[in-house]
Design an enzyme around this catalytic site. Structure first.
Site, PDB file in Angstrom:
ATOM      1  N   LYS A   1       0.969  -1.268   0.041  1.00  0.00           N
ATOM      2  CA  LYS A   1      -0.148   0.119  -0.098  1.00  0.00           C
ATOM      3  C   LYS A   1       0.777   1.263  -0.016  1.00  0.00           C
ATOM      4  CE  LYS A   1      -1.793   1.621   4.151  1.00  0.00           C
ATOM      5  NZ  LYS A   1      -1.517   3.026   4.453  1.00  0.00           N
ATOM      6  N   ASN A   2       1.852   1.001   0.741  1.00  0.00           N
ATOM      7  CA  ASN A   2       2.734   2.503   1.022  1.00  0.00           C
ATOM      8  C   ASN A   2       3.609   2.717  -0.210  1.00  0.00           C
ATOM      9  OD1 ASN A   2       1.497   3.065   3.263  1.00  0.00           O
ATOM     10  ND2 ASN A   2       3.110   2.757   4.743  1.00  0.00           N
TER      11      ASN A   2
ATOM     12  N   ARG B   1      -4.201  10.798   4.934  1.00  0.00           N
ATOM     13  CA  ARG B   1      -3.020  11.901   4.972  1.00  0.00           C
ATOM     14  C   ARG B   1      -1.941  11.666   3.836  1.00  0.00           C
ATOM     15  NH1 ARG B   1      -0.720  14.403   8.839  1.00  0.00           N
ATOM     16  NH2 ARG B   1       1.344  13.999   7.758  1.00  0.00           N
TER      17      ARG B   1
ATOM     18  N   CYS C   1      -4.094  13.288  13.182  1.00  0.00           N
ATOM     19  CA  CYS C   1      -4.761  12.003  12.996  1.00  0.00           C
ATOM     20  C   CYS C   1      -4.641  11.204  14.452  1.00  0.00           C
ATOM     21  CB  CYS C   1      -4.069  11.136  11.737  1.00  0.00           C
ATOM     22  SG  CYS C   1      -2.383  10.552  12.273  1.00  0.00           S
TER      23      CYS C   1
ATOM     24  N   ARG D   1       1.362  14.606  13.355  1.00  0.00           N
ATOM     25  CA  ARG D   1       2.109  14.272  11.951  1.00  0.00           C
ATOM     26  C   ARG D   1       1.927  15.686  10.966  1.00  0.00           C
ATOM     27  NH1 ARG D   1      -0.516   8.621  10.064  1.00  0.00           N
ATOM     28  NH2 ARG D   1       1.596   8.731   8.652  1.00  0.00           N
ATOM     29  N   PRO D   2       2.795  16.449  11.381  1.00  0.00           N
ATOM     30  CA  PRO D   2       3.093  17.719  10.754  1.00  0.00           C
ATOM     31  C   PRO D   2       3.501  17.558   9.134  1.00  0.00           C
ATOM     32  CG  PRO D   2       4.745  17.554  12.327  1.00  0.00           C
ATOM     33  CD  PRO D   2       4.017  16.517  12.381  1.00  0.00           C
ATOM     34  N   VAL D   3       3.321  18.860   8.368  1.00  0.00           N
ATOM     35  CA  VAL D   3       4.033  18.520   7.003  1.00  0.00           C
ATOM     36  C   VAL D   3       5.108  19.530   6.816  1.00  0.00           C
ATOM     37  CG1 VAL D   3       2.092  17.269   6.054  1.00  0.00           C
ATOM     38  CG2 VAL D   3       2.033  19.903   6.094  1.00  0.00           C
ATOM     39  N   ASP D   4       5.579  19.961   7.817  1.00  0.00           N
ATOM     40  CA  ASP D   4       6.638  21.322   7.751  1.00  0.00           C
ATOM     41  C   ASP D   4       7.836  20.548   6.930  1.00  0.00           C
ATOM     42  OD1 ASP D   4       7.058  19.351   9.857  1.00  0.00           O
ATOM     43  OD2 ASP D   4       8.600  20.479  10.497  1.00  0.00           O
ATOM     44  N   LEU D   5       8.167  19.392   6.977  1.00  0.00           N
ATOM     45  CA  LEU D   5       9.405  19.029   6.099  1.00  0.00           C
ATOM     46  C   LEU D   5       9.203  18.939   4.655  1.00  0.00           C
ATOM     47  CD1 LEU D   5      10.650  15.942   8.391  1.00  0.00           C
ATOM     48  CD2 LEU D   5      11.575  18.439   8.266  1.00  0.00           C
TER      49      LEU D   5
ATOM     50  N   ASP E   1       5.173   0.386  11.979  1.00  0.00           N
ATOM     51  CA  ASP E   1       3.892  -0.212  11.306  1.00  0.00           C
ATOM     52  C   ASP E   1       3.636  -1.478  11.804  1.00  0.00           C
ATOM     53  OD1 ASP E   1       3.081   2.443  10.324  1.00  0.00           O
ATOM     54  OD2 ASP E   1       3.604   1.822   7.973  1.00  0.00           O
TER      55      ASP E   1
ATOM     56  N   ILE F   1       8.983   6.899  16.578  1.00  0.00           N
ATOM     57  CA  ILE F   1       8.788   7.517  15.364  1.00  0.00           C
ATOM     58  C   ILE F   1       7.424   8.491  15.462  1.00  0.00           C
ATOM     59  CG2 ILE F   1       7.967   7.474  12.841  1.00  0.00           C
ATOM     60  CD1 ILE F   1      10.587   6.044  13.246  1.00  0.00           C
TER      61      ILE F   1
ATOM     62  N   ARG G   1      -8.554  -0.601   4.970  1.00  0.00           N
ATOM     63  CA  ARG G   1      -7.586   0.510   4.567  1.00  0.00           C
ATOM     64  C   ARG G   1      -6.380  -0.178   4.008  1.00  0.00           C
ATOM     65  NH1 ARG G   1      -6.311   5.418   7.981  1.00  0.00           N
ATOM     66  NH2 ARG G   1      -5.075   5.533   6.267  1.00  0.00           N
TER      67      ARG G   1
HETATM   68  C1  UD1 Z   1       5.017   6.850   6.084  1.00  0.00           C
HETATM   69  C2  UD1 Z   1       3.722   5.650   6.020  1.00  0.00           C
HETATM   70  C3  UD1 Z   1       3.319   5.033   7.436  1.00  0.00           C
HETATM   71  C4  UD1 Z   1       4.388   4.949   8.337  1.00  0.00           C
HETATM   72  C5  UD1 Z   1       5.458   5.990   8.395  1.00  0.00           C
HETATM   73  C6  UD1 Z   1       6.685   6.046   9.008  1.00  0.00           C
HETATM   74  C7  UD1 Z   1       2.794   5.917   3.772  1.00  0.00           C
HETATM   75  C8  UD1 Z   1       1.770   6.414   3.237  1.00  0.00           C
HETATM   76  N1  UD1 Z   1       2.680   6.126   5.208  1.00  0.00           N
HETATM   77  O1  UD1 Z   1       4.043   7.889   6.754  1.00  0.00           O
HETATM   78  O2  UD1 Z   1       2.653   3.991   7.248  1.00  0.00           O
HETATM   79  O3  UD1 Z   1       4.178   4.638   9.655  1.00  0.00           O
HETATM   80  O4  UD1 Z   1       5.726   6.377   7.152  1.00  0.00           O
HETATM   81  O5  UD1 Z   1       7.333   4.883   8.590  1.00  0.00           O
HETATM   82  O6  UD1 Z   1       3.911   5.615   3.328  1.00  0.00           O
HETATM   83  N2  UD1 Z   1       7.225  14.570  10.474  1.00  0.00           N
HETATM   84  C9  UD1 Z   1       7.279  15.757  10.658  1.00  0.00           C
HETATM   85  N3  UD1 Z   1       7.129  16.775   9.734  1.00  0.00           N
HETATM   86  C10 UD1 Z   1       6.972  16.384   8.372  1.00  0.00           C
HETATM   87  C11 UD1 Z   1       6.921  15.045   8.272  1.00  0.00           C
HETATM   88  C12 UD1 Z   1       6.914  14.083   9.242  1.00  0.00           C
HETATM   89  O7  UD1 Z   1       7.624  16.099  11.909  1.00  0.00           O
HETATM   90  O8  UD1 Z   1       6.820  17.224   7.547  1.00  0.00           O
HETATM   91  C13 UD1 Z   1       7.402  13.483  11.567  1.00  0.00           C
HETATM   92  C14 UD1 Z   1       5.909  12.744  11.785  1.00  0.00           C
HETATM   93  O9  UD1 Z   1       5.170  13.469  12.731  1.00  0.00           O
HETATM   94  C15 UD1 Z   1       6.637  11.570  12.400  1.00  0.00           C
HETATM   95  C16 UD1 Z   1       8.009  11.320  11.506  1.00  0.00           C
HETATM   96  O10 UD1 Z   1       8.194  12.425  11.093  1.00  0.00           O
HETATM   97  O11 UD1 Z   1       6.763  11.575  13.758  1.00  0.00           O
HETATM   98  C17 UD1 Z   1       7.883  10.261  10.572  1.00  0.00           C
HETATM   99  O12 UD1 Z   1       6.905  10.663   9.756  1.00  0.00           O
HETATM  100  P1  UD1 Z   1       6.713  10.272   8.194  1.00  0.00           P
HETATM  101  O13 UD1 Z   1       8.033   9.256   7.734  1.00  0.00           O
HETATM  102  O14 UD1 Z   1       6.981  11.555   7.446  1.00  0.00           O
HETATM  103  O15 UD1 Z   1       5.606   9.325   8.024  1.00  0.00           O
HETATM  104  P2  UD1 Z   1       4.707   9.379   6.631  1.00  0.00           P
HETATM  105  O16 UD1 Z   1       5.143   9.648   5.526  1.00  0.00           O
HETATM  106  O17 UD1 Z   1       3.450  10.455   7.230  1.00  0.00           O
END
Ligand code: UD1
Length: 431
Positions: free
Chosen positions: A22-23, A101, A125, A130-134, A315, A337, A407
């Protein structure tokens, strides 16, 4: 809403086919936005998240066609062709993004191809903020102008993106994927340092290479991308799902018996397989996948810490916790994580598990038996951990809110029932 009913105590024997990841499928589908050509994805799993993303892509102007089935470890995966001849709409609305997300993965490709994108902020969630700042900082470094307005990310790059050196302060799978896709159409060279090395990121990079992208360092934590003017279509087989495989490996270990995971790739699962071995099951690579065996002997406690790949995946944290609840001795499980990924703990406790939480760690003291109970969970992996616990619990376990399972697990109850588990889906009217 459907439920899953399990009567515990049956060992598992047989073969479970492992589907496409899926991922990997989700970012690969969004990569179709990068080209006018047709991207054909084989070994596509049949999951609710895939349908959600298909609906989102359709409203951006992507033409999607299900082209039938492809062989997959004795079962059939689907084949999906995606063609984005023209991007007709660059807005990803709240109603669709809030369902999943991973919709944020349209941001990089839309911006790179169309020069603009308006994507709803995904919001919090169940497993954390789970921010998207990066994602946003990285795209700004590629020259995008980004504003947050009325719950939306408004991004623009009217003259296109230009390559830059981006050092991620922490590892993010999604940010790596978004930036990698954006960089394939940016002018000049982009370097992504401290990039995620998850096999799903690698699968995306391999597909992008087949579409004509020039990427060095695939599989490492430094990706070097030379931007191209355009990419072309290709056909790509989605990598098998290591999380689905790890989940069934743990099911076999907790229930006992002997199960072959057809299509599973042991080299993508070292950390998880090592923990399963330490817990007392035998793990043997076979011609077509992996054999998991526990015929006699108790499970043993062991310590687990989640980490980015190649470490133990977050996961699989809920599933290994279910397994360790019945292991002899104590186990310490540390989640590094996500900050709030222990929602399964109160439910496992209701089944008789002895678990104490200390911040990001859970101390699990093994109990001789679990007992069935009505339970529910608020995320995908937490839900499946309750199914695993139900496989060994005395009596009946009824797992509510099955839509979480749908899902990410295709035909879960059928796959387990085929190996001898007493498990069935109960339609709402009959529940
Ligand atoms: C992906 C996977 C999810 C898995 C996760 C970690 C998909 C669709 N989902 O989620 O199943 O659990 O990887 O292996 O592939 N973070 C920030 N800022 C950001 C982005 C992330 O602080 O902009 C933090 C997150 O809150 C979290 C950590 O970084 O604590 C890792 O998240 P990330 O690897 O980005 O997970 P996803 O890509 O959302």
């Amino acid at each position: 809403m459907d439920k899953i009913r399990i009567r515990g105590g049956k060992p598992l024997r047989g073969t479970i086919p492992i589907g496409g990841a899926k991922n990997a499928a989700l970012p690969l589908m969004t990569a179709s936005l990068l080209t006018e050509g047709t991207l054909t994805l084989a070994n596509l799993p049949h999951l609710a998240d895939i349908t959600t993303l298909a609906n989102l892509l359709a409203q951006h102007g992507v033409d999607l066609r299900m082209d039938g089935h492809s062989p997959n470890g004795g079962h059939t995966g689907r084949v999906l062709s995606l063609t984005a001849k023209r991007i007709s709409n660059t807005t990803a609305p709240y109603d669709l993004v809030r369902k999943m997300r991973a919709s944020i993965l349209v941001l990089g490709p839309l911006l790179a191809r169309a020069g603009k994108a308006r994507v709803s902020l995904p919001g919090g969630c169940a497993i954390g903020t789970r921010p998207v700042d990066l994602h946003l900082k990285g795209l700004q470094q590629l020259g995008a102008r980004i504003e947050l307005k009325e719950g939306y990310i408004d991004a623009e790059a009217p003259n296109g993106l230009s390559g830059a050196e981006i050092v991620f302060p922490s590892v993010s799978v999604g940010a790596t994927e978004n930036l990698l896709m954006a960089a394939t159409l940016a002018g000049g060279e982009t370097v992504l340092a401290n990039a995620a090395r998850e096999p799903e990121v690698t699968d995306l990079a391999v597909c992008l290479q087949a579409m004509g992208a020039r990427i060095e360092g695939v599989g490492s934590d430094t990706l070097r991308i030379q931007g191209a003017r355009s990419l072309s279509g290709t056909r790509h087989d989605i990598v098998p799902d290591r999380i689905e495989a790890g989940t069934y490996a743990m099911a076999a270990a907790i229930a006992g018996g002997e199960v072959e995971l057809a299509g599973a790739r042991p080299e993508l699962m070292h950390a998880a397989l090592e923990i399963i071995r330490q817990a007392g099951a035998t793990v043997t690579p076979t011609k077509s996948g992996i054999m998991i065996r526990r015929i006699a002997g108790a499970l043993r406690g062991t310590d687990v810490m989640t980490e980015p790949f190649p470490g133990f995946p977050t996961d699989l944290q809920a599933q290994i916790m279910a397994l360790l609840t019945t292991a002899e001795g104590a186990s310490m499980i540390t989640e590094t994580i996500f900050e709030n990924r222990f929602m399964h703990v109160p439910e496992l406790r209701r089944m008789g598990a002895n678990i104490n939480l200390h911040g990001a760690s859970a101390m699990v003291r093994g109990v001789p038996r679990l007992t069935g109970a009505p339970v529910m969970a608020t995320d995908l992996r937490a839900s499946v951990s309750l199914v695993l616990a139900g496989l060994v619990a005395e009596g009946e376990t009824l797992v509510n809110r099955v839509y979480h399972l749908d899902r990410g697990y295709e035909r879960l109850e059928e796959k387990l029932a085929a190996c001898g588990a007493e498990i069935e889906r109960v339609k709402e009217a009959a529940a």
